[in-house]
Design an enzyme around this catalytic site. Structure first.
Site, PDB file in Angstrom:
ATOM      1  N   ASP A  26       0.827  -1.210   0.000  1.00  0.00           N
ATOM      2  CA  ASP A  26       0.000   0.000   0.000  1.00  0.00           C
ATOM      3  C   ASP A  26       0.862   1.262   0.000  1.00  0.00           C
ATOM      4  O   ASP A  26       0.545   2.247  -0.675  1.00  0.00           O
ATOM      5  CB  ASP A  26      -0.933   0.008   1.214  1.00  0.00           C
ATOM      6  CG  ASP A  26      -2.054  -1.009   1.100  1.00  0.00           C
ATOM      7  OD1 ASP A  26      -2.348  -1.436  -0.033  1.00  0.00           O
ATOM      8  OD2 ASP A  26      -2.640  -1.377   2.139  1.00  0.00           O
ATOM      9  N   GLU A  83     -19.312  -2.159   5.915  1.00  0.00           N
ATOM     10  CA  GLU A  83     -19.154  -3.618   6.002  1.00  0.00           C
ATOM     11  C   GLU A  83     -17.682  -3.935   6.241  1.00  0.00           C
ATOM     12  O   GLU A  83     -16.810  -3.302   5.642  1.00  0.00           O
ATOM     13  CB  GLU A  83     -19.613  -4.291   4.707  1.00  0.00           C
ATOM     14  CG  GLU A  83     -21.018  -3.918   4.264  1.00  0.00           C
ATOM     15  CD  GLU A  83     -21.290  -4.320   2.816  1.00  0.00           C
ATOM     16  OE1 GLU A  83     -20.696  -5.315   2.346  1.00  0.00           O
ATOM     17  OE2 GLU A  83     -22.074  -3.624   2.155  1.00  0.00           O
ATOM     18  N   LYS A  85     -14.263  -5.486   5.611  1.00  0.00           N
ATOM     19  CA  LYS A  85     -13.635  -5.898   4.344  1.00  0.00           C
ATOM     20  C   LYS A  85     -13.025  -7.288   4.519  1.00  0.00           C
ATOM     21  O   LYS A  85     -12.006  -7.456   5.190  1.00  0.00           O
ATOM     22  CB  LYS A  85     -12.563  -4.893   3.925  1.00  0.00           C
ATOM     23  CG  LYS A  85     -11.981  -5.149   2.539  1.00  0.00           C
ATOM     24  CD  LYS A  85     -11.022  -4.032   2.144  1.00  0.00           C
ATOM     25  CE  LYS A  85     -10.508  -4.237   0.715  1.00  0.00           C
ATOM     26  NZ  LYS A  85      -9.686  -5.456   0.598  1.00  0.00           N
ATOM     27  N   ASP A  87     -10.970 -10.499   3.850  1.00  0.00           N
ATOM     28  CA  ASP A  87      -9.696 -10.739   3.167  1.00  0.00           C
ATOM     29  C   ASP A  87      -9.741 -12.119   2.512  1.00  0.00           C
ATOM     30  O   ASP A  87      -9.253 -13.113   3.050  1.00  0.00           O
ATOM     31  CB  ASP A  87      -8.540 -10.657   4.169  1.00  0.00           C
ATOM     32  CG  ASP A  87      -7.200 -10.468   3.460  1.00  0.00           C
ATOM     33  OD1 ASP A  87      -7.201 -10.227   2.243  1.00  0.00           O
ATOM     34  OD2 ASP A  87      -6.157 -10.555   4.136  1.00  0.00           O
ATOM     35  N   TYR A 188     -22.034 -10.061  -0.717  1.00  0.00           N
ATOM     36  CA  TYR A 188     -22.337  -8.690  -0.310  1.00  0.00           C
ATOM     37  C   TYR A 188     -22.844  -7.805  -1.450  1.00  0.00           C
ATOM     38  O   TYR A 188     -23.111  -6.624  -1.246  1.00  0.00           O
ATOM     39  CB  TYR A 188     -21.102  -8.027   0.306  1.00  0.00           C
ATOM     40  CG  TYR A 188     -19.823  -8.192  -0.488  1.00  0.00           C
ATOM     41  CD1 TYR A 188     -19.641  -7.602  -1.734  1.00  0.00           C
ATOM     42  CD2 TYR A 188     -18.779  -8.958   0.030  1.00  0.00           C
ATOM     43  CE1 TYR A 188     -18.472  -7.756  -2.448  1.00  0.00           C
ATOM     44  CE2 TYR A 188     -17.592  -9.129  -0.683  1.00  0.00           C
ATOM     45  CZ  TYR A 188     -17.450  -8.524  -1.912  1.00  0.00           C
ATOM     46  OH  TYR A 188     -16.287  -8.682  -2.631  1.00  0.00           O
ATOM     47  N   CYS A 370      18.935 -33.814  10.888  1.00  0.00           N
ATOM     48  CA  CYS A 370      17.725 -33.483  11.642  1.00  0.00           C
ATOM     49  C   CYS A 370      18.076 -33.171  13.096  1.00  0.00           C
ATOM     50  O   CYS A 370      18.817 -33.946  13.734  1.00  0.00           O
ATOM     51  CB  CYS A 370      16.737 -34.651  11.579  1.00  0.00           C
ATOM     52  SG  CYS A 370      15.276 -34.448  12.616  1.00  0.00           S
ATOM     53  N   CYS A 373      16.519 -36.372  15.322  1.00  0.00           N
ATOM     54  CA  CYS A 373      17.007 -37.750  15.226  1.00  0.00           C
ATOM     55  C   CYS A 373      18.400 -37.872  14.613  1.00  0.00           C
ATOM     56  O   CYS A 373      18.997 -38.952  14.641  1.00  0.00           O
ATOM     57  CB  CYS A 373      16.023 -38.597  14.415  1.00  0.00           C
ATOM     58  SG  CYS A 373      15.992 -38.172  12.658  1.00  0.00           S
ATOM     59  N   CYS A 388      13.560 -34.147   6.695  1.00  0.00           N
ATOM     60  CA  CYS A 388      14.307 -35.217   7.364  1.00  0.00           C
ATOM     61  C   CYS A 388      13.933 -36.520   6.668  1.00  0.00           C
ATOM     62  O   CYS A 388      12.747 -36.830   6.509  1.00  0.00           O
ATOM     63  CB  CYS A 388      13.927 -35.275   8.843  1.00  0.00           C
ATOM     64  SG  CYS A 388      14.498 -36.776   9.682  1.00  0.00           S
ATOM     65  N   CYS A 393      11.986 -41.008  12.573  1.00  0.00           N
ATOM     66  CA  CYS A 393      12.293 -39.837  13.394  1.00  0.00           C
ATOM     67  C   CYS A 393      11.202 -39.661  14.451  1.00  0.00           C
ATOM     68  O   CYS A 393      10.013 -39.597  14.116  1.00  0.00           O
ATOM     69  CB  CYS A 393      12.365 -38.595  12.508  1.00  0.00           C
ATOM     70  SG  CYS A 393      12.517 -37.044  13.431  1.00  0.00           S
TER      71      CYS A 393
END
Length: 628
Positions: A26, A83, A85, A87, A188, A370, A373, A388, A393
């Site tokens: 924005d 209303e 908004k 997302d 809407y 990992c 493990c 892994c 594991c």
């Protein structure tokens, strides 16, 4: 057009993979608008994966304002509807004589993507309108994913936020995956509202609700701009109580006759604007980066930072998703990082204050072994994740066990996350060999609890085959896909023998899932043998026997016939109805075709009813189905 804005917009709209936050985007747009007030901004483009749909009435985006002074400068009228908004992903729905016939994404505003088949998978989308007017009705709204669904889906940290998850899901070519993930929709906008005698936006919202279309409750009529500002202020915190993500408030003129006279620019209406709330962000010191290991072996880096208060809660951890994300944001241990809650709920690291660096910060490197493990860690070509490779594991087994015991899996009541963490098992099937003494050794597990658990574990052996396959946690295979596999192969042995090509040719599967199934079954033959040795359901006949009513012979009405269900059943769930069909040797499909023998139509039957009638498929009421 600014190339940087174009790139970020392309990643957001067309790839569902934003590289910067909404607030950062924005800000870039506002700076660009200062010197180029009339320039068009980049928008989404329809994907080549779907058929294209032309919008008869363009689907425009909204201009944004960021404070009350800008809001007052936008409107000179009075009488508004505010209303929240949502997302999500903008969508257009077409009904003909009350029956849903087509749905399309916004695309570039003029040409969208036909996603009808995927929309038919949404339980919250009415397939038939109540008290429907004759002719064509077009309504618009947002497809979204609730926080609950998102958190359940995103355990592998696939998506950055619910909006991306909703967009990525609706654009799946595999409708079974769409059904599995459970999207919702809120409407809407009634297109050409005056044709239906509707003169105001608040009447339009009432019209949508009266005709069975889902609308949000977070809206209000505001006579003046001051009332609109009060609504915006009051919802700045109340928005946190909503089950879905919002990123501001949409303020619309209530009088629809003014919409046409005021008109629009090439990209946005002049009768509506979006007020964007400023993101709540805090700085904190990144202490360390930990790694969590999921049930499929994915290593997810997690930022641990000094505690900060965000959106009313103390936060000190946030997923960093993968190594590429860390490199892209140049995040180093010891950095001062900017933290916020994506969609007001999910903690995320937005960026780094590089000016605060002292030189003591340390880059993060994914390990070769990992951390749980010690197994080898690899990055599969074409994937962002590191995995892994050790199937034994302990971290993978614990996470796999939680999924294995879940309701859509083996449904082992009492074996939840906390108890799974206490178990030291090498395979999910080890729980079937545990005796009473083994359970009593666990902290805070008493004899009654242990016996109940053992009863539940024994009972789970007779779960239907699709639940068993789902419980295995094969990447890309949920309950719906598992059902499709069972309908085709009837047993795990047959599935093991099937080639990747055979599986990939099944409608609703595809090559990616087929490869995943074959790889999993090849690497886990010992687990498959274990299932058979323990007496767990591995073929349809066993599952059907377990679902049949005791002492009830197979009903020839069902045997060899294919059934499809639509609408809401009052006396049983869809799963229970399907189990009855399968128990008597029948088949259940999710789609109508000329090969369908019966459509069972419950309350609010959808477009499947119309298709069944056009194909001459026999339609049964719920009562007729029960009496068969």
């Amino acid at each position: 057009m600014d190339k940087l804005i174009q790139h970020y917009a392309d990643m957001y709209y067309n790839h569902d993979n934003p590289e910067i936050s909404d607030a950062e985007y924005d800000a870039l747009v506002r700076n660009f608008r200062t010197d180029h007030p009339d320039a068009d901004l980049p928008i989404g483009q329809p994907s080549s994966l779907f058929s294209k749909v032309k919008h008869e009435t363009p689907m425009l985006s909204l201009d944004n304002v960021f404070d009350f002074d800008e809001l007052r400068g936008f409107f000179s009228d009075s009488g508004f509807v505010c209303e929240m908004k949502i997302d999500g992903l903008a969508i257009s729905l077409i009904y003909e004589d009350g029956v849903f016939v087509r749905g399309a994404t916004r695309g570039n505003g003029h040409i969208g993507e036909d996603v009808t088949e995927n929309l038919l998978c949404l339980d919250s989308l009415p397939k038939r309108l109540k008290n429907a007017p004759a002719g064509r009705v077009e309504v618009r709204g947002e497809v979204l994913m609730t926080f609950e669904r998102f958190n359940r889906l995103n355990q592998g940290q696939t998506f950055a936020n619910p909006r991306n998850a909703a967009a990525g899901t609706l654009r799946q070519k595999n409708s079974a995956i769409v059904k599995e993930r459970g999207l919702d929709i809120l409407l809407y906008y009634l297109v050409d509202a005056p044709k239906f005698g509707v003169r105001t936006q608040k009447e339009a919202l009432r019209w949508l609700a009266e005709h069975g279309l889902p609308t949000q409750e977070a809206f209000s009529f505001c006579p003046t701009l001051q009332d609109a500002e009060d609504f915006i202020s009051s919802w700045s915190t109340k928005k946190l109580s909503l089950p879905y993500a919002t990123d501001g408030v949409v303020i619309k003129l209530d009088d629809l006759t003014r919409w046409e006279s005021i008109g629009a620019t090439s990209h946005a209406p002049r009768w509506a604007v979006a007020f964007k709330y400023p993101p709540e962000e805090r700085e904190s010191r990144l202490v360390k980066i930990e790694l969590s290991v999921g049930r499929t072996g994915i290593l997810t880096p997690v930022a641990v930072f000094d505690p900060v208060l965000l959106a009313g809660t103390v936060v000190q951890r946030a997923s960093l998703h993968n190594a590429d994300e860390i490199e892209r944001k140049d995040i180093r241990i010891g950095d001062v990082v900017l933290v916020r809650k994506a969609a007001e709920i999910i903690p995320e690291v937005v960026g780094v204050d590089k000016g605060a660096r002292t030189g003591e910060e340390r880059p993060f490197v994914m390990p070769e072994h990992c951390p749980v493990c010690g197994g080898a860690v690899v990055r599969v070509e074409g994937e962002a994740a590191h995995r892994c490779t050790n199937r034994s594991c302990p971290a993978q087994v614990r996470e796999a066990l939680k999924y294995f015991a879940s309701r859509d899996g083996m449904d082992i009541r009492g074996l939840g996350a906390s108890l799974a963490e206490k178990l030291n098992v090498k395979s999910v099937t080890d729980i079937y060999r545990m005796g009473l003494e083994d359970w009593l050794k666990l902290d805070k597990v008493k004899e009654k609890t242990a016996k109940n658990l053992m009863d539940q574990i024994e009972k789970s052996k007779s779960r239907p085959l699709e639940n068993v396959i789902n419980a295995l946690g094969i990447p890309g295979v949920g309950k719906s896909v598992a059902g499709v596999l069972v309908e085709r192969f009837k047993s795990i042995d047959a599935l093991v023998k099937a080639s990747e090509e055979e599986i990939g040719e099944i409608e609703g599967i595809g090559p990616v899932v087929a490869r995943s199934v074959c790889e999993y079954l090849t690497e886990n033959q010992e687990l498959i043998d274990d299932l058979k040795e323990l007496g767990i359901t591995t073929c349809v006949s066993e599952a059907a026997g377990s679902e049949a009513v005791a002492g009830e012979a197979q009903n020839p009405f069902f045997a060899g016939k294919t059934f499809v269900f639509t609408g809401t059943l009052s006396s049983m769930t869809r799963d229970e109805a399907a189990a009855r069909v399968k128990a008597h040797g029948g088949k259940v499909s999710s789609s109508i075709s000329a090969k369908t023998d019966y459509l069972v139509a419950g309350d609010k039957a959808g477009s499947k009813l119309k298709k069944a009638e056009s194909l001459g498929v026999k339609v049964l009421t719920e009562q007729e189905f029960l009496g068969a």
